[in-house]
Design a protein around this motif. Structure first.
Motif, PDB file in Angstrom:
ATOM      1  N   GLU A  44     -17.568 -35.132 -16.190  1.00 17.83           N
ATOM      2  CA  GLU A  44     -17.557 -35.475 -14.793  1.00 17.83           C
ATOM      3  C   GLU A  44     -18.567 -33.924 -14.560  1.00 17.83           C
ATOM      4  O   GLU A  44     -18.492 -32.971 -13.945  1.00 17.83           O
ATOM      5  CB  GLU A  44     -16.397 -35.089 -13.991  1.00 17.83           C
ATOM      6  N   GLN A  45     -19.916 -34.255 -14.717  1.00 16.60           N
ATOM      7  CA  GLN A  45     -21.206 -33.184 -14.290  1.00 16.60           C
ATOM      8  C   GLN A  45     -21.286 -32.864 -12.664  1.00 16.60           C
ATOM      9  O   GLN A  45     -21.730 -31.947 -12.841  1.00 16.60           O
ATOM     10  CB  GLN A  45     -22.062 -33.963 -14.656  1.00 16.60           C
ATOM     11  N   VAL A  46     -21.603 -34.141 -11.852  1.00 17.58           N
ATOM     12  CA  VAL A  46     -22.062 -33.523 -11.004  1.00 17.58           C
ATOM     13  C   VAL A  46     -20.024 -32.400  -9.715  1.00 17.58           C
ATOM     14  O   VAL A  46     -20.629 -31.453  -9.298  1.00 17.58           O
ATOM     15  CB  VAL A  46     -21.716 -35.130  -9.586  1.00 17.58           C
ATOM     16  N   VAL A  47     -18.870 -33.049 -10.030  1.00 20.21           N
ATOM     17  CA  VAL A  47     -18.120 -32.241  -9.635  1.00 20.21           C
ATOM     18  C   VAL A  47     -18.161 -31.248 -10.785  1.00 20.21           C
ATOM     19  O   VAL A  47     -17.945 -29.786  -9.494  1.00 20.21           O
ATOM     20  CB  VAL A  47     -16.473 -33.379 -10.277  1.00 20.21           C
ATOM     21  N   ALA A  48     -18.006 -30.603 -11.704  1.00 14.26           N
ATOM     22  CA  ALA A  48     -18.984 -29.717 -12.353  1.00 14.26           C
ATOM     23  C   ALA A  48     -19.863 -28.519 -12.010  1.00 14.26           C
ATOM     24  O   ALA A  48     -19.674 -27.496 -11.546  1.00 14.26           O
ATOM     25  CB  ALA A  48     -19.289 -29.690 -14.544  1.00 14.26           C
ATOM     26  N   PHE A  49     -20.962 -29.399 -11.913  1.00 18.36           N
ATOM     27  CA  PHE A  49     -21.755 -28.218 -11.213  1.00 18.36           C
ATOM     28  C   PHE A  49     -21.450 -27.983  -9.431  1.00 18.36           C
ATOM     29  O   PHE A  49     -22.198 -26.591  -9.063  1.00 18.36           O
ATOM     30  CB  PHE A  49     -22.919 -29.321 -11.355  1.00 18.36           C
ATOM     31  N   TRP A  50     -20.965 -28.783  -8.872  1.00 19.04           N
ATOM     32  CA  TRP A  50     -20.567 -28.382  -7.595  1.00 19.04           C
ATOM     33  C   TRP A  50     -19.525 -26.766  -7.488  1.00 19.04           C
ATOM     34  O   TRP A  50     -19.807 -25.917  -6.552  1.00 19.04           O
ATOM     35  CB  TRP A  50     -19.786 -29.120  -7.003  1.00 19.04           C
ATOM     36  N   LEU A  51     -18.383 -27.142  -8.693  1.00 23.02           N
ATOM     37  CA  LEU A  51     -17.642 -25.993  -8.384  1.00 23.02           C
ATOM     38  C   LEU A  51     -18.274 -24.785  -9.183  1.00 23.02           C
ATOM     39  O   LEU A  51     -17.952 -23.576  -8.482  1.00 23.02           O
ATOM     40  CB  LEU A  51     -16.337 -26.277  -9.679  1.00 23.02           C
ATOM     41  N   ALA A  52     -19.886 -25.230  -9.835  1.00 20.76           N
ATOM     42  CA  ALA A  52     -19.904 -24.083 -10.685  1.00 20.76           C
ATOM     43  C   ALA A  52     -20.397 -23.298  -9.550  1.00 20.76           C
ATOM     44  O   ALA A  52     -20.580 -22.156  -9.604  1.00 20.76           O
ATOM     45  CB  ALA A  52     -20.806 -24.148 -11.696  1.00 20.76           C
ATOM     46  N   ALA A  53     -21.629 -24.166  -8.565  1.00 20.96           N
ATOM     47  CA  ALA A  53     -22.524 -23.010  -8.017  1.00 20.96           C
ATOM     48  C   ALA A  53     -20.858 -22.394  -6.193  1.00 20.96           C
ATOM     49  O   ALA A  53     -20.783 -21.351  -5.876  1.00 20.96           O
ATOM     50  CB  ALA A  53     -22.757 -24.733  -6.938  1.00 20.96           C
ATOM     51  N   ILE A  54     -19.684 -23.411  -6.149  1.00 13.55           N
ATOM     52  CA  ILE A  54     -19.005 -21.932  -5.033  1.00 13.55           C
ATOM     53  C   ILE A  54     -18.602 -21.085  -5.986  1.00 13.55           C
ATOM     54  O   ILE A  54     -18.198 -20.340  -5.491  1.00 13.55           O
ATOM     55  CB  ILE A  54     -17.732 -23.620  -4.674  1.00 13.55           C
ATOM     56  N   GLY A  55     -17.945 -21.219  -7.379  1.00 10.74           N
ATOM     57  CA  GLY A  55     -17.101 -20.145  -7.803  1.00 10.74           C
ATOM     58  C   GLY A  55     -18.012 -19.809  -8.059  1.00 10.74           C
ATOM     59  O   GLY A  55     -17.811 -17.902  -7.632  1.00 10.74           O
ATOM     60  N   ALA A  56     -20.021 -19.383  -8.457  1.00 13.73           N
ATOM     61  CA  ALA A  56     -20.831 -18.792  -8.142  1.00 13.73           C
ATOM     62  C   ALA A  56     -21.601 -17.634  -7.041  1.00 13.73           C
ATOM     63  O   ALA A  56     -20.839 -16.606  -6.391  1.00 13.73           O
ATOM     64  CB  ALA A  56     -22.057 -19.135  -8.358  1.00 13.73           C
ATOM     65  N   VAL A  57     -20.417 -18.884  -5.734  1.00 11.14           N
ATOM     66  CA  VAL A  57     -20.249 -17.908  -3.869  1.00 11.14           C
ATOM     67  C   VAL A  57     -20.110 -16.907  -4.450  1.00 11.14           C
ATOM     68  O   VAL A  57     -19.205 -15.777  -3.924  1.00 11.14           O
ATOM     69  CB  VAL A  57     -20.085 -18.760  -3.384  1.00 11.14           C
ATOM     70  N   LEU A  58     -18.154 -17.126  -4.954  1.00  5.96           N
ATOM     71  CA  LEU A  58     -17.050 -17.014  -4.449  1.00  5.96           C
ATOM     72  C   LEU A  58     -17.189 -15.105  -5.493  1.00  5.96           C
ATOM     73  O   LEU A  58     -16.585 -14.199  -4.908  1.00  5.96           O
ATOM     74  CB  LEU A  58     -15.833 -17.586  -4.834  1.00  5.96           C
ATOM     75  N   LEU A  59     -17.840 -15.375  -6.605  1.00  2.00           N
ATOM     76  CA  LEU A  59     -17.840 -14.115  -7.615  1.00  2.00           C
ATOM     77  C   LEU A  59     -18.752 -13.338  -6.695  1.00  2.00           C
ATOM     78  O   LEU A  59     -18.408 -11.876  -6.393  1.00  2.00           O
ATOM     79  CB  LEU A  59     -17.585 -14.911  -8.711  1.00  2.00           C
ATOM     80  N   TYR A  60     -19.746 -14.081  -6.344  1.00  2.00           N
ATOM     81  CA  TYR A  60     -20.764 -12.788  -5.594  1.00  2.00           C
ATOM     82  C   TYR A  60     -20.277 -11.972  -4.348  1.00  2.00           C
ATOM     83  O   TYR A  60     -20.480 -10.997  -4.055  1.00  2.00           O
ATOM     84  CB  TYR A  60     -21.755 -13.837  -5.579  1.00  2.00           C
ATOM     85  N   ALA A  61     -19.326 -12.467  -3.588  1.00  2.00           N
ATOM     86  CA  ALA A  61     -18.753 -12.609  -2.292  1.00  2.00           C
ATOM     87  C   ALA A  61     -18.168 -11.664  -2.714  1.00  2.00           C
ATOM     88  O   ALA A  61     -17.807 -11.010  -1.919  1.00  2.00           O
ATOM     89  CB  ALA A  61     -18.115 -13.190  -1.861  1.00  2.00           C
TER      90      ALA A  61
END
Length: 76
Positions: A44-61
Motif C-alpha cells: 500500500e504505497q500511497v498510504v505508506a507515503f502519506w503516513l510517512a509525511a504525517i510522521g515526518a511532520v509530527l517528528l519535526y514538531a
C-alpha cells in the motif's frame, strides 16, 4: 508562596507542559513512521507515503519545533 515564586512556578509548569507535548508528538511520529513501514511492506504505497509525511511532520514538531525551539531555549 513557599519555595517557588509565582514566576518560577509558571516556568516550571510550562517546562513540564512543553516536555509532555514534545514527547507525545515525538512518540506519535515514531508510531506513524512505523505504521508507514508496515503499509509499505504490504504494498500500500500511497498510504505508506502519506503516513510517512504525517510522521515526518509530527517528528519535526516534537523534536525541533517544541523540543529544540521552545524547551531547550527555556532551559538554557
Amino acid at each position: 508562596m513557599g519555595m517557588f515564586g509565582s514566576g518560577a512556578l509558571a516556568e516550571a509548569i510550562s517546562l513540564v507542559v512543553y516536555s509532555v507535548v514534545a514527547a507525545v508528538l515525538t512518540i506519535g511520529g515514531l508510531f506513524v513512521e512505523y505504521t508507514s513501514v508496515q503499509y509499505l511492506g504490504t504494498g500500500e504505497q500511497v498510504v505508506a507515503f502519506w503516513l510517512a509525511a504525517i510522521g515526518a511532520v509530527l517528528l519535526y514538531a516534537g523534536l525541533y519545533g517544541i523540543g529544540y525551539k521552545k524547551l531547550l531555549a527555556r532551559v538554557s
